[in-house]
Design an enzyme around this catalytic site. Structure first.
Site, PDB file in Angstrom:
ATOM      1  N   GLY A 240       0.586   1.522  12.977  1.00 26.57           N
ATOM      2  CA  GLY A 240      -0.136   0.253  12.977  1.00 26.57           C
ATOM      3  C   GLY A 240       0.335  -0.734  14.022  1.00 26.57           C
ATOM      4  O   GLY A 240      -0.480  -1.256  14.791  1.00 26.57           O
TER       5      GLY A 240
ATOM      6  N   GLY B 268       0.825  -1.201   0.000  1.00 25.34           N
ATOM      7  CA  GLY B 268       0.000   0.000   0.000  1.00 25.34           C
ATOM      8  C   GLY B 268       0.859   1.252   0.000  1.00 25.34           C
ATOM      9  O   GLY B 268       0.790   2.070  -0.896  1.00 25.34           O
ATOM     10  N   PHE B 269       1.671   1.378   1.035  1.00 21.45           N
ATOM     11  CA  PHE B 269       2.590   2.517   1.176  1.00 21.45           C
ATOM     12  C   PHE B 269       1.837   3.846   1.187  1.00 21.45           C
ATOM     13  O   PHE B 269       2.392   4.882   0.840  1.00 21.45           O
ATOM     14  CB  PHE B 269       3.663   2.497   0.079  1.00 21.45           C
ATOM     15  CG  PHE B 269       4.318   1.149  -0.092  1.00 21.45           C
ATOM     16  CD1 PHE B 269       5.071   0.610   0.934  1.00 21.45           C
ATOM     17  CD2 PHE B 269       4.137   0.402  -1.244  1.00 21.45           C
ATOM     18  CE1 PHE B 269       5.655  -0.640   0.814  1.00 21.45           C
ATOM     19  CE2 PHE B 269       4.708  -0.847  -1.377  1.00 21.45           C
ATOM     20  CZ  PHE B 269       5.472  -1.375  -0.351  1.00 21.45           C
TER      21      PHE B 269
ATOM     22  N   VAL C  59       7.980   1.501  13.089  1.00 18.24           N
ATOM     23  CA  VAL C  59       9.294   1.371  12.482  1.00 18.24           C
ATOM     24  C   VAL C  59       9.209   1.295  10.956  1.00 18.24           C
ATOM     25  O   VAL C  59      10.183   1.490  10.255  1.00 18.24           O
ATOM     26  CB  VAL C  59      10.028   0.151  13.102  1.00 18.24           C
ATOM     27  CG1 VAL C  59       9.497  -1.142  12.526  1.00 18.24           C
ATOM     28  CG2 VAL C  59      11.527   0.258  12.938  1.00 18.24           C
TER      29      VAL C  59
ATOM     30  N   GLU D 137       8.081   3.202   8.681  1.00 19.33           N
ATOM     31  CA  GLU D 137       8.396   4.368   7.869  1.00 19.33           C
ATOM     32  C   GLU D 137       9.752   4.972   8.220  1.00 19.33           C
ATOM     33  O   GLU D 137      10.376   5.636   7.402  1.00 19.33           O
ATOM     34  CB  GLU D 137       7.298   5.434   8.026  1.00 19.33           C
ATOM     35  CG  GLU D 137       5.954   4.902   7.550  1.00 19.33           C
ATOM     36  CD  GLU D 137       4.856   5.950   7.529  1.00 19.33           C
ATOM     37  OE1 GLU D 137       3.914   5.761   6.754  1.00 19.33           O
ATOM     38  OE2 GLU D 137       4.927   6.941   8.270  1.00 19.33           O
TER      39      GLU D 137
ATOM     40  N   PRO E 175      11.626  -8.793  15.738  1.00 19.24           N
ATOM     41  CA  PRO E 175      12.820  -8.263  15.059  1.00 19.24           C
ATOM     42  C   PRO E 175      12.940  -8.731  13.612  1.00 19.24           C
ATOM     43  O   PRO E 175      13.534  -8.040  12.789  1.00 19.24           O
ATOM     44  CB  PRO E 175      13.980  -8.814  15.898  1.00 19.24           C
ATOM     45  CG  PRO E 175      13.385  -9.137  17.217  1.00 19.24           C
ATOM     46  CD  PRO E 175      11.955  -9.516  16.961  1.00 19.24           C
TER      47      PRO E 175
END
Ligand SMILES: Cc1cc2nc3c(=O)[nH]c(=O)nc-3n(C[C@H](O)[C@H](O)[C@H](O)COP(=O)(O)OP(=O)(O)OC[C@H]3O[C@@H](n4cnc5c(N)ncnc54)[C@H](O)[C@@H]3O)c2cc1C
Ligand code: SF4
Ligand code: FES
Ligand code: FES
Lengths: 208, 318, 731
Positions: C512, C241-242, C691, C693, C620
């Protein structure tokens, strides 16, 4: 340098006129439709080892035959124009973009799709390696990546050189080779290093 | 994609005949260019003649020591062929620099020669384009022309020929062997095969209606050091901004052909003649008559730099 | 549940499942192609007809006439949707231009019709027969030409100031004053926008590819003028999506209208070549940055002005946001100006604001470092600030480990080996350089809900309308539930992306992971209370582990407590004002080594490394993938990504994946990611932050700075392509 230099306004109107006129100018609107053109054609394929018989509009791409007619939706449509690799399948042992070929052209040929490589209960080693190395994120390019990855290892084994092969007669696995050969599969989530790690893993296994 | 009828040709002669007798018929080989364009209705054939099953997929030696490459030999197979790797490495290299592994598995020798331009205005059917719709104007010339040609262009069209393979073929003085609808075979020197746009940019090759490419023949090997250097916006899976095919002789003589800059795969005797004077002189000779736009004028410099890079690497290897 | 005081110790801290690099639980479905995406719902809508969108051929003007006769007569055509027969449509509050255009046209490729046919081939073919006469009008398409016409946008905080920037800058010993530009960019996610729509009476179901389910429901209802209760959205898998799929787009609206018209399910996927002009994009920016510092590089004045364009009613690209918070300096100003353009609609793309703001700011910092003769890593350390520098020390950061990231990253990368003088390092045909840039991205929290249950077999089930767009949501939600209820990961089933489930934060703004798992935490706390009550144990003393609820040496299984009908609880996490009292952000440091061909100026990234502090890292493995994916998008922004604007016709010319370049395998080398230990107790009970973005923020600037270090060429107009490098070198 142009003889048809148009003013900006002229260009804009030109585009509008063109857009309106395009269908009538194209050959099809003036010449009668090809006789029998919508006729269905029989196509027989062996998909993942299973023989299937289809009646297809000749315009049907192999990709749409798989996705829309056989409901094998594991193979993805990212661009439908050969620009992304999401539709990669293995036909007669070679990976191709299934969007840029017609199903009728493959009558009586064998197609392997992601569904034919493995299932959730019986994963192909490459599928397993993709999970372990997180070689995907959204998953949309993934079936194409995996079909390519499996084929790339075969291509290297077969001695097919690549753009980064130094000596065309000495083909061997390396990080650079894998990256170059996988470049026809775009991953916008960009799991690239993880995919290469998965392939190296499988290649190592295969060697042992 | 307009509806069409489809047939699998059973012989070369039958294919040529079928293509000539149905108005708007086309051959389909790999389909990687034709179907791309058909989906956008840039190409609208009424009938497709599938030439994949005519046995044109062999590579064989010719009597005079050259190589005859069947028109349906896949780009992958051609690049990997032992004789090609050994004697015509520039062709292997050019092929491997093009498209992607999947596309090369499908793309054919004949189809590659005939692939059409990647001009973005050609690709958008709402834009004016003299090549797609003669007389409609050229959208690119005053628009975004960064990827387009600077040599052999005309007032009507500045489209580039996008093929890598064809650049190597041009360098190697290949002959395009065909059969006409009348069953007559002929050979067209690669230099005459692609047409310059002039004021008819929609006419792209010397082929006549129904004429089928049966093979491409390479003259006997010329030896030397083979180089194909392609410069593009990303490391792979992109068309050339500039590419240079070169074969260097032991004595410092060389021949050059260029991609990404010409309306057709580009070659001039003047560039070859300047080989011993170095990259700058070769570039200058090759670029005689170049016509650039604001967006693609960097290509002249890039040609020179690409040649410089090739010369430099020769020195470091020597 | 309300989160308004910093989190104390809680069950998440156990870290038995949370924080472990588990393989994704959706992995087997994805690697076998059995995960169903929006266009693939043969199961749910077996009889779907095919819709093909027709897009406008002009950028601005009107449809003078439409002739559908030829298209309607074409084989297999079932119906055609246009503005003339779609009925009265509203406009979603998050859409700038109407999704179905006509008679007014707002941008190129705006949808003007949907042709529906029995097969894909027939629909695509018939769409070409729709005849439209346009009356084109003049439009504005050139940001640079109209820069001076930029106005202060309504709403938000377009401008900020503290101290006296002009005075501070005027008297500074060392000054940087530069202009930077970034181009329009396309999300280019791999799955096109796609929707399958089906009506059952007046109830509409959309199997679609959407990041924000609840927003989508509201926007569909508003646009169609129907009650929200009649709309169901289902998006279990989303092929990227971004930001491109945050909103209702034409595929979903047209599919809904089409399905209504033809009385059967209709599916629509935008064709790849339609996407860049039809949907949203990241708008181009022009940025001016001024930094005044003392001779040691300590900043006294910093100013960042940004110009961007959008359609009337649109918004700015907030590229100065990070400059408000990233570095010290008493005298500061930021400003955003918005130019009206008639290009397609601009909107959020991965890290809107920061992603392009840092492309400018972090190059300006590199320029400052050089001007002062201070190492670029050291310069950033010197200018660290532990509070919001606009608000002052009364608004500290909840946690801020920029300095730790810079140090850890530099160490890992071998920064000490960098030659500060540009153009000195050669490796064969390559000039080699290293660059650094800080990473910064705001941390946002959003209310998020979930429903969680235990069934008769003791299986834990989580339902939330949260989406997984590749971010790893399935897995971290499962990890959260497993941790909270003390069961192994494989005993958890997660169901996402259905508007029948509780409303979540959705996937956007990198909120999110933290927000949605916090919602699951809230629901799990409620379920724990119910289970404890059932067991007869005090909820605050009961221990949840090994599938058991324990108190001292007593225990009962979850299955037995759940009973035959299972036991369910639902709750959401809501936030107080901790994000007002504390500045909340994520930080990092990017390091990059490039090679630049000595002759041709081809750039190759040789290696990248980054260190990041983003609170608790929930998984992670998937977090690292998010970061490397974002770093790669940063490489794209630095080196190749640009939508080329034709300022005559007003459209993006390179509108497919062959012409709009994104990085491929061969462009991306080894990428190392370090996570700096951090728990942010003011962010949520998860003590996590986003994290997804952060990884793009600054990555491109590190590439640009490495190119400078390699060559001595300072380019300020992205992307840094061969033509620009060659011209700069020749100049
Ligand atoms: C995304 C993408 C990237 C690409 N990148 C590159 C690149 O970097 N470099 C490069 O060189 N190419 C590139 N290509 C182009 C590719 O090489 C061509 O599409 C391919 O070579 C065409 O061969 P084909 O056999 O598929 O041709 P087809 O599509 O089958 O045919 C092309 C044309 O040739 C005609 N034709 C085919 N065979 C014959 C014959 N025997 N006789 C007469 N006419 C015939 C057809 O009628 C048609 O008009 C790229 C393509 C795509 C889609
Ligand atoms: S350059 Fe040629 S192909 Fe491109 S728009 Fe102009 S006429 Fe068409
Ligand atoms: S869908 Fe076939 S290459 Fe993109
Ligand atoms: S996993 Fe999303 S595009 Fe590759």
């Amino acid at each position: 340098m142009s003889s048809d230099h148009l003013t900006r306004r002229g260009l804009l109107q030109g585009s509008a006129v063109l857009a309106a006129a395009a269908p009538t100018l194209s050959a099809n609107a003036t010449t009668p439709r090809t006789i029998g053109a919508n006729a269905m054609m029989p196509v027989e394929l062996t998909v993942n080892g299973r023989e299937v018989h289809l009646q297809l509009d000749p315009r049907t791409s192999l990709l749409d035959a798989l996705r829309e007619h056989l409901h094998l939706t594991g193979t993805k449509k990212g661009c439908d124009h050969g620009q992304c690799g999401a539709c990669t399948v293995i036909v007669e042992g070679r990976r191709i973009n299934s969007c840029l070929t017609l199903a009728v052209m493959h009558d009586s040929e064998a197609v392997t799709t992601i569904e034919g490589l493995g299932t959730p209960d019986k994963l192909h080693p490459m599928q397993k390696a993709f999970i372990v190395h997180d070689g995907y994120q959204c998953g949309y390019c993934t079936p194409g990546q995996i079909c390519s990855a499996v084929s790339v290892l075969e291509e290297i084994k077969a001695g097919i050189p690549s753009h980064v092969t130094d000596d065309l007669d000495e083909v061997a696995i390396s990080e650079a080779e894998l990256r170059e050969r996988m470049s026809g599969n775009i991953c916008r989530c960009a799991a690239y290093p993880n995919i290469v790690a998965a392939m190296r893993d499988v290649a190592g296994e295969a060697k042992a | 994609m307009r509806p069409f009828t489809y047939e699998r040709a059973t012989s070369v002669a039958a294919a040529a005949k079928a293509a000539a007798s149905v108005q708007g018929a086309r051959f389909i080989a790999g389909g990687t260019n034709l179907l791309d364009l058909m989906k956008l209705q840039i190409e609208t054939p009424t009938h497709l003649v599938d030439v994949n099953h005519l046995g044109l997929d062999r590579i064989e030696k010719t009597d005079d020591g050259g190589l005859r490459i069947g028109a349906l030999v896949r780009n992958t197979d051609l690049a990997a062929d032992k004789a090609v790797r050994r004697d015509y490495a520039v062709l292997s290299r050019a092929l491997l620099a093009g498209a992607s592994g999947q596309l090369r598995n499908k793309a054919t020798t004949g189809g590659n020669l005939l692939q059409r331009t990647r001009c973005p205005y050609f690709y958008d059917t709402r834009m004016p384009c003299n090549k797609r719709q003669p007389g409609s104007g050229c959208g690119a010339m005053q628009g975004m022309s960064r990827s387009l040609a600077i040599l052999g262009v005309s007032d009507a069209c500045i489209a580039q020929h996008p093929s890598d393979m064809a650049v190597a073929m041009r360098l190697l003085d290949a002959q395009v062997d065909t059969m006409g609808a009348d069953g007559v075979a002929r050979s067209i020197p690669i230099a005459d095969f692609h047409l310059l746009p002039g004021d008819t940019p929609h006419r792209e090759t010397a082929l006549k209606a129904g004429e089928i490419i049966t093979s491409v023949t390479l003259p006997k090997p010329i030896g030397g050091t083979h180089v194909y250097r392609k410069v593009r916006d990303r490391a792979s899976y992109a068309f050339a901004l500039v590419s240079v095919a070169a074969v260097f002789g032991k004595d410092g003589s060389a021949r050059f052909a260029f991609g990404g800059i010409g309306a057709k795969p580009w070659r001039t005797p003047e560039a070859d003649a300047a080989a011993k004077q170095g990259a700058k002189a070769v570039a200058e000779a090759a670029l005689t008559g170049a016509r650039t736009t604001h967006h693609n004028d960097f290509k002249t410099l890039l040609v020179e730099r690409t040649l410089t890079s090739i010369y430099r690497q020769r020195e470091t290897r020597a | 549940m309300k989160f308004d005081t910093p989190a104390g110790p809680n069950p998440i801290d156990r870290g038995r499942v949370i924080g472990i690099p588990h393989d994704r639980i959706d992995g087997p479905a994805k690697v076998t192609g059995s995960a169903p995406y929006a266009y693939e719902r043969h199961d749910a809508a077996p009889n779907a007809a095919y819709g093909w969108m027709v897009g406008s051929a002009i950028a601005k003007g009107r449809i003078a006439a439409m002739d559908l006769r030829a298209a309607e007569a074409a084989p297999g055509v079932l119906g055609i949707v246009t503005h003339a027969n779609a009925g009265k449509l509203g406009k979603g509050s998050m859409n700038t231009a109407p999704l179905l255009g006509g008679p007014q046209i707002d941008h190129y490729e705006q949808a003007v019709a949907l042709v529906i046919a029995d097969t894909f081939e027939n629909a695509r073919d018939a769409a070409k027969l729709v005849r439209i006469d346009y009356a084109a009008a003049d439009g504005k398409f050139d940001l640079a030409a109209d820069q001076a016409k930029g106005v202060k946008p309504d709403g938000g905080d377009p401008d900020t100031a503290a101290g006296d920037f002009e005075a501070g800058f005027a008297k500074a010993a060392v000054k940087v004053d530069q202009r930077y530009t970034t181009p329009d960019q396309s999300h280019a996610m791999m799955e096109p926008h796609a929707t399958t729509a089906a009506w059952n009476g007046d109830k509409l179901t959309l199997w679609t590819s959407n990041q924000m389910i609840a927003w989508g429901v509201g926007e569909v209802a508003k646009t169609l003028g129907i009650p929200k209760d009649n709309v169901r959205l289902v998006s279990p898998y989303i092929g990227g999506g971004f930001g491109s799929k945050l909103f209702l787009r034409a595929d979903a609206l047209l599919a809904a209208l089409g399905a209504k018209q033809v009385g059967r399910p209709v599916k629509v996927a935008l064709a790849r070549h339609q996407i860049p002009n039809n949907t949203t994009h990241r708008p181009a920016t022009i940025q001016r940055i001024r930094i005044g510092a003392d001779k040691d590089g300590v900043i006294d004045a910093i100013g960042h002005e940004v110009w961007s364009g959008d359609l009337p009613g649109g918004g700015p690209e907030t590229a100065a946001m990070q400059t408000r918070l990233l570095y010290r300096g008493p005298n500061r100003m930021t400003a955003h100006r918005l130019v009206t353009l008639n290009l397609p609609e601009g909107n959020a793309m991965r890290a809107p604001g920061e992603a392009v703001g840092l492309l400018a700011l972090e190059v300006a910092m590199d320029e400052l470092a050089e001007a002062c003769g201070v190492d670029p890593v050291e310069l950033r350390i010197r200018n660290d600030v532990q509070y919001d520098p606009e608000a002052g020390p009364q608004r500290p950061f909840s946690s801020r480990k920029l300095v730790e990231c810079l140090r850890a990253g530099a160490d890992h990368f071998g920064w000490a080996k960098r030659n500060p003088k540009p153009g000195q390092v050669r490796d064969g045909r390559w000039l080699v350089g290293m660059g650094v840039a800080a990473a910064f991205r705001n941390n946002l929290v959003q209310k998020s809900g979930a429903r969680i249950g235990v069934d008769a077999k003791g299986r834990v089930i989580v339902e939330t309308d949260m989406t997984d767009i590749g971010t790893g949501t399935y897995t971290i939600v499962a990890q959260t539930a497993a941790e909270m209820l003390g069961v192994p990961l494989d005993q958890v089933t997660v169901r996402l992306g259905d508007s029948r489930f509780p409303v979540s934060a959705g996937s956007g703004g990198q909120w999110g992971a933290n927000s949605s798992t916090a919602g699951v935490y809230a629901a799990a706390m409620a379920l724990r209370a119910k289970l404890a009550e059932q067991a007869g144990y005090p909820a605050d003393q009961a221990l949840f582990e090994d599938g058991l609820v324990k108190l001292d040496n007593k225990s009962q299984t979850l299955a037995s407590l759940a009973g035959r009908d299972g036991l369910w609880a639902e709750d959401s996490m809501d936030y107080g004002d901790l994000d007002k009292r504390y500045a909340q952000a994520t930080f990092g440091a990017h390091f990059c080594e490039v090679g630049v061909d000595i002759d041709t100026a081809e750039v190759r990234v040789r290696r990248m490394a980054g260190a990041f502090a983003a609170g608790r890292i929930l998984n992670p493995k998937s977090a690292r993938s998010q970061v490397i994916g974002a770093m790669t998008m940063g490489v794209g922004a630095a080196l190749m990504e640009a939508l080329d604007v034709d300022t005559r016709f007003g459209f993006f010319v390179n509108h497919d994946m062959a012409e709009y370049m994104v990085p491929v395998h061969a462009d991306i080398p080894q990428q190392d990611v370090l996570f700096v230990d951090e728990l942010d107790d003011k962010s949520s009970p998860m003590k996590a932050k986003g994290v997804g973005e952060l990884g793009i923020c600054g990555a491109g600037a590190a590439v640009a700075n490495a190119i400078y270090n390699a060559t001595g060429l300072r380019l300020r107009d992205y992307p840094l392509t061969i033509d620009k490098l060659l011209k700069a070198q020749a100049a």
